[in-house]
Design a protein around this motif. Sequence first.
Motif, PDB file in Angstrom:
ATOM      1  N   ASN A  58       0.723  -1.199   0.113  1.00  0.00           N
ATOM      2  CA  ASN A  58       0.079   0.044   0.155  1.00  0.00           C
ATOM      3  C   ASN A  58       0.818   1.364  -0.073  1.00  0.00           C
ATOM      4  N   GLU A  59       2.091   1.077   0.777  1.00  0.00           N
ATOM      5  CA  GLU A  59       2.874   2.361   0.838  1.00  0.00           C
ATOM      6  C   GLU A  59       3.380   2.787  -0.675  1.00  0.00           C
ATOM      7  N   LEU A  60       3.532   1.684  -1.387  1.00  0.00           N
ATOM      8  CA  LEU A  60       4.264   1.997  -2.804  1.00  0.00           C
ATOM      9  C   LEU A  60       3.109   1.842  -3.740  1.00  0.00           C
ATOM     10  N   GLN A  61       1.899   1.680  -3.418  1.00  0.00           N
ATOM     11  CA  GLN A  61       1.004   1.794  -4.269  1.00  0.00           C
ATOM     12  C   GLN A  61       1.016   0.707  -5.677  1.00  0.00           C
ATOM     13  N   ILE A  62       1.369  -0.499  -5.018  1.00  0.00           N
ATOM     14  CA  ILE A  62       1.262  -1.730  -5.634  1.00  0.00           C
ATOM     15  C   ILE A  62       0.153  -2.388  -5.524  1.00  0.00           C
ATOM     16  N   ARG A  95       6.404  -4.629  -8.905  1.00  0.00           N
ATOM     17  CA  ARG A  95       5.463  -4.084  -9.616  1.00  0.00           C
ATOM     18  C   ARG A  95       5.093  -4.389 -11.048  1.00  0.00           C
ATOM     19  N   GLY A  96       5.696  -5.389 -11.520  1.00  0.00           N
ATOM     20  CA  GLY A  96       5.427  -6.041 -12.578  1.00  0.00           C
ATOM     21  C   GLY A  96       6.444  -5.834 -13.862  1.00  0.00           C
ATOM     22  N   ASP A  97       5.774  -6.324 -15.021  1.00  0.00           N
ATOM     23  CA  ASP A  97       6.692  -6.127 -16.271  1.00  0.00           C
ATOM     24  C   ASP A  97       6.005  -5.036 -17.240  1.00  0.00           C
ATOM     25  N   ALA A 104       8.248   6.340 -14.700  1.00  0.00           N
ATOM     26  CA  ALA A 104       6.946   6.347 -14.488  1.00  0.00           C
ATOM     27  C   ALA A 104       6.518   5.159 -14.075  1.00  0.00           C
ATOM     28  N   PHE A 105       5.468   4.982 -13.169  1.00  0.00           N
ATOM     29  CA  PHE A 105       4.731   3.580 -13.093  1.00  0.00           C
ATOM     30  C   PHE A 105       3.854   3.340 -14.230  1.00  0.00           C
ATOM     31  N   PRO A 106       3.831   1.837 -14.276  1.00  0.00           N
ATOM     32  CA  PRO A 106       3.171   1.258 -15.415  1.00  0.00           C
ATOM     33  C   PRO A 106       1.535   1.567 -15.546  1.00  0.00           C
ATOM     34  N   PRO A 112       1.204  -7.288 -11.058  1.00  0.00           N
ATOM     35  CA  PRO A 112       2.393  -7.580 -10.326  1.00  0.00           C
ATOM     36  C   PRO A 112       3.204  -8.853 -10.556  1.00  0.00           C
ATOM     37  N   THR A 113       4.474  -9.140 -10.305  1.00  0.00           N
ATOM     38  CA  THR A 113       4.952 -10.256 -10.250  1.00  0.00           C
ATOM     39  C   THR A 113       5.275 -10.916  -9.119  1.00  0.00           C
ATOM     40  N   VAL A 114       4.874 -12.131  -8.705  1.00  0.00           N
ATOM     41  CA  VAL A 114       4.927 -12.745  -7.714  1.00  0.00           C
ATOM     42  C   VAL A 114       5.860 -14.153  -7.671  1.00  0.00           C
TER      43      VAL A 114
END
Length: 286
Positions: A58-62, A95-97, A104-106, A112-114
Amino acid sequence: MGRIVYLNGEYLPESEAKISIFDRGFVFADAVYEVTSVLDGKLLDFEGHCARLKRSLNELQIAEPLTADDLLAIHRELVARNEITNGLVYLQISRGDPGDRDFAFPADDVAPTVVLFTQSKPGLADPAGAEQGIRVISIPDIRWGRRDIKTVQLLYPSMGKMMAKKAGVDDAWFVQDGLVTEGTANNAYIVKGGKIITRPLSNDILHGITRATLLEYAREAQMEIVEKTFTIAEAQAADEAFITGASTFVMPVVEIDGVPVGAGKPGPVALRLREIYLDQGRKAAV
């Protein structure tokens, strides 16, 4: 057969698990992680790790890709498939690919990559350091200002570990404005006059899950806890010192910057806290 890992919904041999070179965890360290200990095949402090993971995301907005129940099922499956009795489960969410490199955030549709994998640690509950204690050095804390978010930006802690190794000791404590913040991968404590002293929670330190659980157990055992800052000199003059972490539990510190702490051997408070944590932790494990 080799280790089985989890990647984006699949259980795979580690040799077959691949991520993109454009994954933001790789190019920007734009990712968070958790490490959960496994004792006797069960997970310690799992609920706390999930809560902190949620906070970090949440803090990183993911976006949160999985529920706590999903994560518990995956952890248990990996422990079973890899036959882990004592060890660790590492979890990382990036945050993913987005398909290319961009500060900039995608877009929101980038998933997200888990990633999760296990590490077998047969002697996890009984390391030599617990009986002998560990030695630490102090180094300047030059990390970013949001250490409360458990990100994978671990270059300086890694460098701190290597500084300690070069100095012939076990670990390093970070110092900022003359005050101890924490260890390279753990929270720091001293004991003076029977009081357990540790730095209060803030953005300056990781909100340790083992820390929270241990302090709860200590209060139940009628031990006095004082949350305040302390200096290296105060730590050197303390009766005892110790650290806590998910893979170290409670570990006595017997020397700081070459100066013995107390009698220069593990003290009764640290040893008792370790005993309490392992005993209660095993009972509460899932």
